[in-house]
Write an enzyme that holds these catalytic residues in place. Structure first.
Site, mmCIF file in Angstrom:
data_model
loop_
_atom_site.group_PDB
_atom_site.id
_atom_site.type_symbol
_atom_site.label_atom_id
_atom_site.label_comp_id
_atom_site.label_asym_id
_atom_site.label_seq_id
_atom_site.Cartn_x
_atom_site.Cartn_y
_atom_site.Cartn_z
ATOM 1 N N GLY A 1 -2.085 -38.183 83.360
ATOM 2 C CA GLY A 1 -0.844 -38.915 83.607
ATOM 3 C C GLY A 1 0.146 -38.126 84.437
ATOM 4 O O GLY A 1 1.145 -38.673 84.920
ATOM 5 N N ARG A 2 -0.111 -36.831 84.569
ATOM 6 C CA ARG A 2 0.816 -36.012 85.363
ATOM 7 C C ARG A 2 0.074 -34.843 85.992
ATOM 8 O O ARG A 2 0.670 -33.795 86.253
ATOM 9 C CB ARG A 2 1.962 -35.499 84.503
ATOM 10 C CG ARG A 2 1.512 -34.817 83.220
ATOM 11 C CD ARG A 2 2.688 -34.205 82.526
ATOM 12 N NE ARG A 2 2.325 -33.762 81.198
ATOM 13 C CZ ARG A 2 3.102 -33.046 80.421
ATOM 14 N NH1 ARG A 2 4.281 -32.679 80.861
ATOM 15 N NH2 ARG A 2 2.720 -32.680 79.230
ATOM 16 N N LYS B 1 -0.377 -29.590 87.528
ATOM 17 C CA LYS B 1 0.122 -30.312 86.346
ATOM 18 C C LYS B 1 1.636 -30.443 86.462
ATOM 19 O O LYS B 1 2.318 -29.459 86.722
ATOM 20 C CB LYS B 1 -0.252 -29.531 85.075
ATOM 21 C CG LYS B 1 0.255 -30.191 83.799
ATOM 22 C CD LYS B 1 -0.303 -29.484 82.571
ATOM 23 C CE LYS B 1 0.267 -30.075 81.288
ATOM 24 N NZ LYS B 1 -0.259 -29.396 80.092
ATOM 25 N N ASP C 1 6.916 -39.781 83.046
ATOM 26 C CA ASP C 1 7.505 -39.656 84.380
ATOM 27 C C ASP C 1 6.638 -38.835 85.330
ATOM 28 O O ASP C 1 7.032 -38.565 86.460
ATOM 29 C CB ASP C 1 8.903 -39.029 84.275
ATOM 30 C CG ASP C 1 8.880 -37.669 83.578
ATOM 31 O OD1 ASP C 1 7.767 -37.162 83.286
ATOM 32 O OD2 ASP C 1 9.960 -37.104 83.333
ATOM 33 N N GLY C 2 5.489 -38.385 84.841
ATOM 34 C CA GLY C 2 4.596 -37.628 85.722
ATOM 35 C C GLY C 2 4.995 -36.176 85.891
ATOM 36 O O GLY C 2 4.332 -35.417 86.600
ATOM 37 N N ARG D 1 -3.412 -25.067 87.509
ATOM 38 C CA ARG D 1 -4.427 -24.653 86.535
ATOM 39 C C ARG D 1 -5.784 -24.525 87.217
ATOM 40 O O ARG D 1 -6.084 -25.249 88.167
ATOM 41 C CB ARG D 1 -4.583 -25.708 85.431
ATOM 42 C CG ARG D 1 -3.323 -26.066 84.732
ATOM 43 C CD ARG D 1 -3.612 -26.721 83.400
ATOM 44 N NE ARG D 1 -4.033 -28.109 83.468
ATOM 45 C CZ ARG D 1 -4.070 -28.901 82.398
ATOM 46 N NH1 ARG D 1 -3.720 -28.439 81.212
ATOM 47 N NH2 ARG D 1 -4.466 -30.151 82.514
ATOM 48 N N ASP E 1 -8.707 -35.701 73.355
ATOM 49 C CA ASP E 1 -8.451 -35.602 74.802
ATOM 50 C C ASP E 1 -7.983 -34.199 75.170
ATOM 51 O O ASP E 1 -7.818 -33.905 76.359
ATOM 52 C CB ASP E 1 -7.416 -36.647 75.244
ATOM 53 C CG ASP E 1 -6.133 -36.584 74.436
ATOM 54 O OD1 ASP E 1 -6.207 -36.688 73.206
ATOM 55 O OD2 ASP E 1 -5.063 -36.416 75.045
ATOM 56 N N ASP F 1 -4.857 -27.543 77.593
ATOM 57 C CA ASP F 1 -3.635 -28.308 77.299
ATOM 58 C C ASP F 1 -2.736 -27.611 76.283
ATOM 59 O O ASP F 1 -2.611 -28.017 75.133
ATOM 60 C CB ASP F 1 -3.968 -29.730 76.826
ATOM 61 C CG ASP F 1 -4.266 -30.642 78.002
ATOM 62 O OD1 ASP F 1 -4.476 -30.114 79.113
ATOM 63 O OD2 ASP F 1 -4.301 -31.863 77.814
HETATM 64 P P1 AMP Z 1 -0.699 -34.279 76.049
HETATM 65 O O1 AMP Z 1 -0.147 -34.563 74.687
HETATM 66 O O2 AMP Z 1 0.176 -33.416 76.900
HETATM 67 O O3 AMP Z 1 -2.091 -33.782 75.987
HETATM 68 O O4 AMP Z 1 -0.727 -35.686 76.823
HETATM 69 C C1 AMP Z 1 -1.316 -36.847 76.324
HETATM 70 C C2 AMP Z 1 -1.379 -37.877 77.411
HETATM 71 O O5 AMP Z 1 -0.064 -38.183 77.878
HETATM 72 C C3 AMP Z 1 -2.164 -37.478 78.654
HETATM 73 O O6 AMP Z 1 -2.759 -38.626 79.158
HETATM 74 C C4 AMP Z 1 -1.085 -36.961 79.576
HETATM 75 O O7 AMP Z 1 -1.452 -37.032 80.931
HETATM 76 C C5 AMP Z 1 0.043 -37.925 79.278
HETATM 77 N N1 AMP Z 1 1.376 -37.366 79.554
HETATM 78 C C6 AMP Z 1 2.016 -36.395 78.871
HETATM 79 N N2 AMP Z 1 3.225 -36.168 79.402
HETATM 80 C C7 AMP Z 1 3.370 -36.998 80.457
HETATM 81 C C8 AMP Z 1 4.394 -37.252 81.409
HETATM 82 N N3 AMP Z 1 5.538 -36.594 81.398
HETATM 83 N N4 AMP Z 1 4.144 -38.194 82.353
HETATM 84 C C9 AMP Z 1 3.001 -38.860 82.384
HETATM 85 N N5 AMP Z 1 2.005 -38.699 81.512
HETATM 86 C C10 AMP Z 1 2.172 -37.786 80.556
HETATM 87 MG MG MG Z 2 -3.582 -33.486 76.924
#
Ligand code: AMP
Ligand code: MG
Length: 520
Positions: A123-124, A140, A152-153, A203, A283, A293
């Protein structure tokens, strides 16, 4: 964890209109491509559009360097001085395309906090490509993708510095991990609980494929893609699965077995090092057994098996002592995802069994090394396990600082003087009784051998929360020297680094009040 409560919008994987309409395209056209001197081949990209969306990073306004890892640069084949160039600053902030790369955001799904979360995906993050030495380069925090959902990416400076430092720290500790090349920052505001600023982390890993990639295609009944993915992973990373002695003629069961073994080895290392990941969703589990992550992770200060490092994890699902079981639960999800390829439930369960066997053996071996012990006549693994259990119980009972204990024990073994260890305990009779039994066992190992083993197993420096926090506060004021100092110490965590003992000292009182959530 904020994002897991977001409504999930399903995006079909595949080339996205974002690519053409995205403002980044304008910037890329304005600034043009750079040729960064590396040659690229992009094997993940070659899998085809079912596995990702082609999408390029969003530009990061007026970027500046926050930190660079010189050893990582060299491993990529990049001279550190070249990495420091304005071209690389732009390229690794998402402001310029690198010639030869084919940026993409991968699609995956996963179980989050024990529940099926459906489609997630990068997502980002943008996978730029794979260098000719087989390392993938991923940004990232580099902007929106079709998988951004409500996000917000972006990534904030704080979490990017934490991931940057910890990736390199883990590597130096010998714990498998994705690596970090650099962090670039910007004054562009990013809204979290408060307004923060944006950063992009670069990364590096042979692959960023997660358990969730397999779950994604399996859950959707896309068995052809599932097979393509499994074959890709086997051919690139686990070719021995094609000639498995344990599962002859069953490459996918052999793959599950191999991933179970790598995960077991990883978890044994986390537990031995006192590392809490904090968000062990499927994930966030690497198919290569890498730590991946970094979010609310923590190295234990006081030893508390029930410690929860993630402020959002109210039920303690991912508490330190739960991690080995959670990893098995996650492997079970992977087994279920691979079942259409394995075809035989009993065989899948047999492959998972490797986890239990190997985890116990590896943890025993790692803890023995922390104690400076090895296999010797007159000593059994069972007795050493009992010794380990006794000391861990004492550490837990008296909430003794985990890293300081092991380092002082190592020094004690080197000098035959246990005063440093004794000073940690108010209950002197308890520690003296244990030390007596332990030092008797230690006499079976030549002293220099034991001391060397311990001093290269028990680090002097770990990335404690308060150390990261202090460097982050400094970095917010545009002073990145704290990040650099920590990086230097953590890149050789077993060395003494005279003059930097403060960084190896007990955490200050305020450290226990630091609350790290999933917000990043
Ligand atoms: P994480 O908990 O960081 O492993 O993220 C879980 C999911 O949320 C993954 O698909 C990430 O890409 C997405 N994600 C986390 N933060 C953001 C963000 N600020 N914008 C877009 N996607 C996000
Ligand atoms: Mg993740």
């Amino acid at each position: 964890m904020v994002l897991r409560f977001f409504r999930i919008t399903l995006h079909r994987a595949g080339p996205s209109s974002l690519r053409d309409n995205h403002p980044m395209n304008l910037a890329a056209k304005t600034l043009g491509e750079v040729d960064c001197g590396l040659s690229w081949r992009n094997s993940f990209h070659a899998l085809g559009p079912a596995f990702y969306s082609s999408v390029i990073p969003e530009p990061l306004p007026a970027p500046y360097w926050v930190g660079r890892s010189e050893p990582m640069a060299r491993e990529l084949g990049l001279e550190p001085a070249v990495l420091a160039s304005p071209e690389w600053l732009d390229a690794l902030s998402g402001n310029r395309m690198i010639r030869g790369t084919q940026p993409l955001a991968g699609v995956y799904s996963g179980h989050q906090f024990g529940h099926w979360a459906g489609q997630l995906g990068d997502g980002r993050a943008h996978l730029l490509g794979e260098t000719s030495n087989g390392l993938e380069v991923q940004l990232k925090g580099s902007g929106l993708t079709p998988y951004s959902r409500m996000g917000d990416g972006r990534a904030v400076l704080r979490s990017s510095i934490r991931e940057f430092l910890c990736s390199e720290a883990m590597h130096a500790l010998g714990i498998p991990s994705t690596r970090a090349l650099c962090v670039t920052g910007s004054d562009a505001p990013v809204q979290r609980e408060t307004t923060e600023t944006a950063a992009v982390l670069t990364r590096i890993a042979p692959s960023f494929i997660r358990f969730g990639h397999f779950e994604h295609f399996s859950h959707r009944g896309q068995h052809l893609e599932l097979k393509t993915l499994a074959d890709y992973v086997i051919d690139r990373f686990y070719p021995q699965c094609r000639e498995s002695g344990k599962f002859p003629g069953h490459a996918y069961a052999a793959l599950l077995d191999a991933v179970s073994e790598r995960t077991a080895a990883l978890l044994a290392q986390w537990q031995a090092a006192g590392f809490c990941h904090g968000v062990m969703n499927t994930d966030n589990m690497s198919i290569l057994g890498l730590t991946i992550d970094y979010g609310p992770f923590q190295f234990l200060d006081a030893f508390d098996p029930g410690h929860i490092c993630n402020h959002s994890d109210t039920l303690g699902r991912y508490a330190y002592a739960q991690q080995p079981n959670v990893a098995y639960w996650n492997l079970f999800c992977l087994a279920q995802a691979l079942l259409p390829l394995i075809g035989d439930q009993e065989m899948a369960l047999a492959a998972l069994d490797s986890y239990k066997t190997l985890f116990a053996a590896e943890l025993g071996r790692r803890m023995r090394a922390k104690l400076g012990l090895d296999e010797r006549e007159g000593a059994t693994a069972q007795a050493d396990e009992a010794r380990t259990g006794e000391i861990l119980a004492l550490l837990a009972k008296h909430r003794i600082d985990y890293s300081i204990f092991w380092r002082r024990l190592s020094r004690g073994a080197a000098s035959a003087n246990w005063q440093g260890v004794r000073d940690l305990f108010l209950d002197r009779p308890a520690i003296d009784a244990w030390l007596l039994r332990y030092s008797e066992r230690l006499t079976l190992v030549p002293r220099p051998l034991a001391a060397d083993l311990m001093l290269s197993t028990n680090p002097k420096f770990v990335l404690r929360n308060h150390l990261a926090q202090a460097a982050i506060e400094q970095a917010k004021l545009k002073d990145f020297s704290g990040v650099q100092t920590l990086l230097t110490l953590l890149q050789s965590p077993f060395a003494e680094h005279p003059g930097f003992d403060d960084y190896a000292d007990f955490p200050p009182d305020w450290a226990s009040k630091i609350e790290i959530s999933c917000s990043s």
